[in-house]
Design an enzyme around this catalytic site. Structure first.
Site, PDB file in Angstrom:
ATOM      1  N   ALA A  44     -21.710  -9.363 -10.456  1.00  0.00           N
ATOM      2  CA  ALA A  44     -20.461 -10.143 -10.607  1.00  0.00           C
ATOM      3  C   ALA A  44     -19.337  -9.429  -9.882  1.00  0.00           C
ATOM      4  CB  ALA A  44     -20.129 -10.333 -12.082  1.00  0.00           C
ATOM      5  N   GLU A  86     -24.673  -9.246 -14.532  1.00  0.00           N
ATOM      6  CA  GLU A  86     -23.893  -8.068 -14.106  1.00  0.00           C
ATOM      7  C   GLU A  86     -24.296  -6.868 -14.954  1.00  0.00           C
ATOM      8  OE1 GLU A  86     -21.496  -6.973 -11.805  1.00  0.00           O
ATOM      9  OE2 GLU A  86     -21.652  -5.133 -12.984  1.00  0.00           O
ATOM     10  N   ALA A 125     -26.403  -9.657  -4.888  1.00  0.00           N
ATOM     11  CA  ALA A 125     -25.081  -9.242  -4.360  1.00  0.00           C
ATOM     12  C   ALA A 125     -24.615  -8.024  -5.138  1.00  0.00           C
ATOM     13  CB  ALA A 125     -24.087 -10.393  -4.489  1.00  0.00           C
ATOM     14  N   VAL A 126     -25.294  -6.904  -4.906  1.00  0.00           N
ATOM     15  CA  VAL A 126     -25.046  -5.696  -5.713  1.00  0.00           C
ATOM     16  C   VAL A 126     -24.381  -4.587  -4.901  1.00  0.00           C
ATOM     17  CG1 VAL A 126     -26.890  -6.172  -7.371  1.00  0.00           C
ATOM     18  CG2 VAL A 126     -27.425  -4.925  -5.273  1.00  0.00           C
ATOM     19  N   ASP A 178     -16.489  -0.063   7.709  1.00  0.00           N
ATOM     20  CA  ASP A 178     -17.357   0.036   6.532  1.00  0.00           C
ATOM     21  C   ASP A 178     -18.197   1.300   6.517  1.00  0.00           C
ATOM     22  OD1 ASP A 178     -16.431  -2.452   5.793  1.00  0.00           O
ATOM     23  OD2 ASP A 178     -18.408  -3.406   5.668  1.00  0.00           O
ATOM     24  N   HIS A 221      13.325 -21.920  -3.183  1.00  0.00           N
ATOM     25  CA  HIS A 221      12.943 -22.694  -4.364  1.00  0.00           C
ATOM     26  C   HIS A 221      12.611 -24.123  -3.941  1.00  0.00           C
ATOM     27  CE1 HIS A 221      12.930 -24.206  -8.460  1.00  0.00           C
ATOM     28  NE2 HIS A 221      13.685 -25.224  -8.032  1.00  0.00           N
TER      29      HIS A 221
HETATM   30  P1  FAD Z   1     -19.376  -4.967  10.770  1.00  0.00           P
HETATM   31  O1  FAD Z   1     -18.539  -6.162  10.651  1.00  0.00           O
HETATM   32  O2  FAD Z   1     -20.567  -4.847   9.877  1.00  0.00           O
HETATM   33  O3  FAD Z   1     -19.829  -4.870  12.287  1.00  0.00           O
HETATM   34  C1  FAD Z   1     -20.650  -3.853  12.763  1.00  0.00           C
HETATM   35  C2  FAD Z   1     -21.317  -4.331  14.039  1.00  0.00           C
HETATM   36  O4  FAD Z   1     -21.948  -3.207  14.664  1.00  0.00           O
HETATM   37  C3  FAD Z   1     -22.421  -5.358  13.808  1.00  0.00           C
HETATM   38  O5  FAD Z   1     -22.324  -6.395  14.729  1.00  0.00           O
HETATM   39  C4  FAD Z   1     -23.699  -4.549  14.012  1.00  0.00           C
HETATM   40  O6  FAD Z   1     -24.797  -5.311  14.446  1.00  0.00           O
HETATM   41  C5  FAD Z   1     -23.248  -3.587  15.083  1.00  0.00           C
HETATM   42  N1  FAD Z   1     -24.052  -2.357  15.164  1.00  0.00           N
HETATM   43  C6  FAD Z   1     -24.442  -1.541  14.156  1.00  0.00           C
HETATM   44  N2  FAD Z   1     -25.132  -0.482  14.650  1.00  0.00           N
HETATM   45  C7  FAD Z   1     -25.180  -0.654  15.987  1.00  0.00           C
HETATM   46  C8  FAD Z   1     -25.748   0.106  17.039  1.00  0.00           C
HETATM   47  N3  FAD Z   1     -26.386   1.256  16.811  1.00  0.00           N
HETATM   48  N4  FAD Z   1     -25.638  -0.367  18.296  1.00  0.00           N
HETATM   49  C9  FAD Z   1     -24.986  -1.519  18.551  1.00  0.00           C
HETATM   50  N5  FAD Z   1     -24.419  -2.277  17.593  1.00  0.00           N
HETATM   51  C10 FAD Z   1     -24.507  -1.839  16.338  1.00  0.00           C
HETATM   52  N6  FAD Z   1     -13.841  -8.403   4.024  1.00  0.00           N
HETATM   53  C11 FAD Z   1     -12.568  -8.822   3.946  1.00  0.00           C
HETATM   54  O7  FAD Z   1     -11.653  -8.055   4.260  1.00  0.00           O
HETATM   55  N7  FAD Z   1     -12.259 -10.096   3.535  1.00  0.00           N
HETATM   56  C12 FAD Z   1     -13.218 -10.977   3.181  1.00  0.00           C
HETATM   57  O8  FAD Z   1     -12.908 -12.115   2.815  1.00  0.00           O
HETATM   58  C13 FAD Z   1     -14.572 -10.566   3.249  1.00  0.00           C
HETATM   59  N8  FAD Z   1     -15.565 -11.418   2.918  1.00  0.00           N
HETATM   60  C14 FAD Z   1     -16.869 -11.008   3.042  1.00  0.00           C
HETATM   61  C15 FAD Z   1     -17.872 -11.895   2.682  1.00  0.00           C
HETATM   62  C16 FAD Z   1     -19.199 -11.513   2.771  1.00  0.00           C
HETATM   63  C17 FAD Z   1     -20.283 -12.487   2.384  1.00  0.00           C
HETATM   64  C18 FAD Z   1     -19.522 -10.216   3.261  1.00  0.00           C
HETATM   65  C19 FAD Z   1     -20.953  -9.793   3.406  1.00  0.00           C
HETATM   66  C20 FAD Z   1     -18.524  -9.319   3.614  1.00  0.00           C
HETATM   67  C21 FAD Z   1     -17.188  -9.707   3.498  1.00  0.00           C
HETATM   68  N9  FAD Z   1     -16.141  -8.844   3.807  1.00  0.00           N
HETATM   69  C22 FAD Z   1     -14.849  -9.248   3.693  1.00  0.00           C
HETATM   70  C23 FAD Z   1     -16.400  -7.472   4.286  1.00  0.00           C
HETATM   71  C24 FAD Z   1     -16.256  -7.423   5.814  1.00  0.00           C
HETATM   72  O9  FAD Z   1     -17.154  -8.329   6.395  1.00  0.00           O
HETATM   73  C25 FAD Z   1     -16.518  -6.010   6.293  1.00  0.00           C
HETATM   74  O10 FAD Z   1     -15.644  -5.116   5.630  1.00  0.00           O
HETATM   75  C26 FAD Z   1     -16.276  -5.902   7.791  1.00  0.00           C
HETATM   76  O11 FAD Z   1     -17.078  -6.814   8.523  1.00  0.00           O
HETATM   77  C27 FAD Z   1     -16.585  -4.478   8.269  1.00  0.00           C
HETATM   78  O12 FAD Z   1     -16.295  -4.398   9.626  1.00  0.00           O
HETATM   79  P2  FAD Z   1     -16.973  -3.312  10.557  1.00  0.00           P
HETATM   80  O13 FAD Z   1     -16.443  -3.578  11.916  1.00  0.00           O
HETATM   81  O14 FAD Z   1     -16.818  -1.973   9.982  1.00  0.00           O
HETATM   82  O15 FAD Z   1     -18.552  -3.631  10.517  1.00  0.00           O
HETATM   83  P1  NAD Z   2     -19.304  -5.286  -5.192  1.00  0.00           P
HETATM   84  O1  NAD Z   2     -19.322  -3.816  -5.260  1.00  0.00           O
HETATM   85  O2  NAD Z   2     -18.021  -6.009  -5.112  1.00  0.00           O
HETATM   86  O3  NAD Z   2     -20.053  -5.875  -6.466  1.00  0.00           O
HETATM   87  C1  NAD Z   2     -21.377  -5.559  -6.796  1.00  0.00           C
HETATM   88  C2  NAD Z   2     -21.554  -5.806  -8.281  1.00  0.00           C
HETATM   89  O4  NAD Z   2     -22.938  -5.709  -8.566  1.00  0.00           O
HETATM   90  C3  NAD Z   2     -20.835  -4.766  -9.141  1.00  0.00           C
HETATM   91  O5  NAD Z   2     -20.105  -5.426 -10.144  1.00  0.00           O
HETATM   92  C4  NAD Z   2     -21.974  -3.936  -9.701  1.00  0.00           C
HETATM   93  O6  NAD Z   2     -21.683  -3.419 -10.993  1.00  0.00           O
HETATM   94  C5  NAD Z   2     -23.089  -4.959  -9.756  1.00  0.00           C
HETATM   95  N1  NAD Z   2     -24.431  -4.387  -9.728  1.00  0.00           N
HETATM   96  C6  NAD Z   2     -24.887  -3.341  -8.988  1.00  0.00           C
HETATM   97  N2  NAD Z   2     -26.217  -3.147  -9.217  1.00  0.00           N
HETATM   98  C7  NAD Z   2     -26.597  -4.102 -10.099  1.00  0.00           C
HETATM   99  C8  NAD Z   2     -27.836  -4.435 -10.713  1.00  0.00           C
HETATM  100  N3  NAD Z   2     -28.947  -3.765 -10.435  1.00  0.00           N
HETATM  101  N4  NAD Z   2     -27.876  -5.483 -11.581  1.00  0.00           N
HETATM  102  C9  NAD Z   2     -26.743  -6.194 -11.845  1.00  0.00           C
HETATM  103  N5  NAD Z   2     -25.534  -5.908 -11.295  1.00  0.00           N
HETATM  104  C10 NAD Z   2     -25.471  -4.886 -10.429  1.00  0.00           C
HETATM  105  O7  NAD Z   2     -20.271  -5.658  -3.968  1.00  0.00           O
HETATM  106  P2  NAD Z   2     -20.579  -7.047  -3.271  1.00  0.00           P
HETATM  107  O8  NAD Z   2     -20.075  -8.178  -4.090  1.00  0.00           O
HETATM  108  O9  NAD Z   2     -21.993  -7.006  -2.881  1.00  0.00           O
HETATM  109  O10 NAD Z   2     -19.692  -6.948  -1.976  1.00  0.00           O
HETATM  110  C11 NAD Z   2     -19.888  -5.854  -1.063  1.00  0.00           C
HETATM  111  C12 NAD Z   2     -18.606  -5.510  -0.382  1.00  0.00           C
HETATM  112  O11 NAD Z   2     -18.267  -6.504   0.561  1.00  0.00           O
HETATM  113  C13 NAD Z   2     -17.442  -5.434  -1.334  1.00  0.00           C
HETATM  114  O12 NAD Z   2     -17.292  -4.127  -1.817  1.00  0.00           O
HETATM  115  C14 NAD Z   2     -16.283  -5.818  -0.501  1.00  0.00           C
HETATM  116  O13 NAD Z   2     -15.720  -4.647   0.031  1.00  0.00           O
HETATM  117  C15 NAD Z   2     -16.868  -6.642   0.621  1.00  0.00           C
HETATM  118  N6  NAD Z   2     -16.495  -8.045   0.416  1.00  0.00           N
HETATM  119  C16 NAD Z   2     -15.171  -8.360   0.391  1.00  0.00           C
HETATM  120  C17 NAD Z   2     -14.787  -9.658   0.168  1.00  0.00           C
HETATM  121  C18 NAD Z   2     -13.330  -9.985   0.101  1.00  0.00           C
HETATM  122  O14 NAD Z   2     -12.536  -9.177   0.548  1.00  0.00           O
HETATM  123  N7  NAD Z   2     -12.937 -11.144  -0.412  1.00  0.00           N
HETATM  124  C19 NAD Z   2     -15.738 -10.651  -0.025  1.00  0.00           C
HETATM  125  C20 NAD Z   2     -17.065 -10.289  -0.003  1.00  0.00           C
HETATM  126  C21 NAD Z   2     -17.430  -8.979   0.232  1.00  0.00           C
END
Ligand code: FAD
Ligand code: NAD
Length: 477
Positions: A188, A210, A275-276, A318, A450
């Site tokens: 969650a 969760e 989604a953990v 990340d 407002h």
């Molecule tokens: P990434 O976006 O992961 O990009 C890394 C890139 O490097 C990838 O294309 C990968 O293939 C490439 N790469 C890796 N290793 C190599 C290599 N050796 N050679 C060449 N290429 C390589 N964050 C928010 O702020 N707001 C949100 O609303 C949000 N929503 C999300 C929803 C979901 C479902 C998920 C999964 C994540 C979300 N996030 C959100 C998190 C966000 O996507 C990440 O924090 C962000 O993409 C990280 O950016 P980055 O550039 O560090 O890495």
């Molecule tokens: P998260 O850390 O937000 O949540 C994971 C949850 O899974 C936690 O509450 C944790 O206690 C629970 N969990 C872990 N192991 C478990 C288990 N074995 N059984 C049940 N529950 C368990 O991680 P996420 O939701 O996977 O998202 C990953 C990251 O991606 C986030 O930390 C966030 O930085 C990024 N993200 C950001 C956004 C946004 O900015 N709106 C949206 C999506 C993802």
């Protein structure tokens, strides 16, 4: 051997921002990325644009519009008759947004003069990079500076191994071809709540398991408590304190076995989203003598300025400490290359906004009340409910509140926490105020239009000194 001023590995938001800014600053820049899109062709934008922020927000917006039409339009006298949901069309619309934005990064690379290299990058000793294209032989490139931005990948857990399309991670959950009748979500956290909301709005019965006893412990406790109540009303069945011990795919669906404080339980669902959390991705990134070290949790080790242990090699996004958020990574990317160019920017890690794009949205910046208590800081609280703002009520959006925390002595704003409509936009006001070191009084003395949702921020700030207008206040100050 081709030589660049800067080579960036990874073209997610961190890497592409670094590459574009480096080129804008006059550096000869290449960006290596290995990602392939749904069509099998190289794509830019990393997780964020392809499988993260953008596609998830496209589905959140689509599903929100559906719920609005189905349940809420009627209150405004709008009768839309029988509604139906065309899931493949929604997915196609999401894909079109992704294509447009990933293509936009390609255009920005071209326009700013970044060399796009599609394939894998590996850091060797002495700032050399082995580039292996998707087709063809590897070549060695040289750079004065290397920026590592390889991102992160979802955590997998042994009890729930992923399958092709039944037990999926967040990427699979963006691609369902129809609405699953019964959806299980493990975790969650941010992804569990956002993607659980998408499919729940479209008609799935959603159960979220969760592990922790507390809901959203990263958020302010009042906000988390109110959000949990709202999500319950929306039909999300969030079961806290549960431990998943196994999952089996059968003809009837996925049988999920879990334990809670009362003992063993089971649940059958049509799809299961795992989604953990996410972990840094460093597979094949570093030669043994690259000079870059990892910390104990597998993140690339960097200092406050994102420098690794290898000279002129930086890491951002990340893959390094701090929240895994696109905007945090982008700021790090810009900071690193601007410092290479001799400027002196810093990333303020105390002012990173967090948003959960549920409805109502949750957004915050700065300290939570429990952090202030733990630190022993003296603080004052001002809060204001959206139910008391005209604009929120006009739009039938009167759920939630703004809560502002300020230092008891200096009045400086320490944290702002919002549950409510447009919280993702409203939080920017708090970020700006905190970046400028504003006091609650500064915000209170500022004029807000407002009627707007922003007035809730204004009133929460006035509430610190007990001066909110649209609240009963018998204190004479
Ligand atoms: P990434 O976006 O992961 O990009 C890394 C890139 O490097 C990838 O294309 C990968 O293939 C490439 N790469 C890796 N290793 C190599 C290599 N050796 N050679 C060449 N290429 C390589 N964050 C928010 O702020 N707001 C949100 O609303 C949000 N929503 C999300 C929803 C979901 C479902 C998920 C999964 C994540 C979300 N996030 C959100 C998190 C966000 O996507 C990440 O924090 C962000 O993409 C990280 O950016 P980055 O550039 O560090 O890495
Ligand atoms: P998260 O850390 O937000 O949540 C994971 C949850 O899974 C936690 O509450 C944790 O206690 C629970 N969990 C872990 N192991 C478990 C288990 N074995 N059984 C049940 N529950 C368990 O991680 P996420 O939701 O996977 O998202 C990953 C990251 O991606 C986030 O930390 C966030 O930085 C990024 N993200 C950001 C956004 C946004 O900015 N709106 C949206 C999506 C993802």
């Amino acid at each position: 051997m081709a030589k660049y001023d800067v080579i960036v590995i990874g073209a997610g938001p961190s890497g592409y921002a670094a590459a574009i800014r480096a080129a804008q600053l006059g550096m000869n820049t290449a960006c290596v990325d290995k990602s392939l899109g749904k069509d099998g062709r190289p794509t830019l934008g990393g997780t964020c644009l392809n499988w993260g922020c953008i596609p998830s927000k496209a589905l959140l917006d689509a599903s929100h519009k559906y719920v609005e039409a189905k349940e809420n339009f009627v209150d405004f006298g709008i009768d839309v008759g029988e509604l139906s949901m065309d899931v493949p069309r929604m997915i196609a619309q999401k894909d079109a947004v992704v294509d447009r934005l990933t293509g936009g990064i390609a255009g920005l690379f071209q326009g700013n003069g970044v060399t796009q290299l599609s394939g894998r990058g590996k850091l060797l000793a002495g700032r050399r990079v082995e580039f292996t294209p998707h087709e063809g032989a590897a070549e060695i490139l040289e750079a004065d500076h290397v920026v590592l931005a390889p991102g992160s990948v979802p955590v997998e857990i042994p009890p729930t191994p992923l399958t092709d399309d039944v037990i999926v991670d967040s990427t699979g959950a963006l691609e369902f071809e129809s609405v699953p009748s019964r959806l299980g979500v493990i975790g969650a956290g941010v992804i569990g709540l956002e993607l659980g909301s998408v499919w729940g709005r479209l008609g799935s019965d959603v159960v979220i398991l969760e592990a922790l006893e507390d809901f959203l412990p990263v958020a302010d406790p009042r906000i988390a408590r109110d959000a949990l109540r709202e999500f319950g009303k929306q039909g999300l069945d969030i079961r806290l304190g549960t431990r998943v011990i196994g999952a089996e795919v059968t003809d009837a669906g996925v049988a999920v076995a879990y334990q809670d404080k009362d003992g063993g339980k089971s649940l059958t669902v049509d799809k299961l989203i795992v989604a953990v959390g996410r972990v840094p991705y460093t597979e094949g990134l570093l030669a043994p003598d690259s000079g870059v070290n990892l910390d104990e949790r597998g993140f690339l080790y960097v200092d406050d300025l994102c420098a690794t242990d290898a000279p002129e090699v930086y890491a951002i996004g990340d893959v390094v400490r701090g929240p895994m958020l696109a905007h945090k990574g982008m700021e790090e990317g810009v900071m690193v290359v601007e410092r290479i160019a001799g400027h002196k920017p810093l990333v303020n890690y105390d002012c990173v906004p967090s948003v959960i794009y549920t409805h109502p949205e949750i957004a915050w910046v700065g300290k939570t009340e429990q952090e202030l208590k733990a630190d022993g800081d003296a603080y004052r609280v001002g809060s204001f409910a959206f139910a008391a703002t005209g604009r929120a009520l006009a739009g039938n959006e009167g759920v939630g509140l703004v809560k502002l925390l300020a230092d008891a002595e200096t009045d400086r704003i320490l944290g702002v926490h919002i549950l409510g409509p447009q919280a993702s936009e409203l939080i920017a006001q708090a970020v700006i105020a905190m970046e400028f070191g504003a006091s609650a009084e500064d915000l209170g003395l500022t004029m807000f239009a407002h009627p707007t949702l922003s007035e809730a921020v204004h009133e929460a700030a006035l509430g610190i000194s007990g001066n909110a207008i649209h609240m009963v206040n018998r204190r004479k100050t």
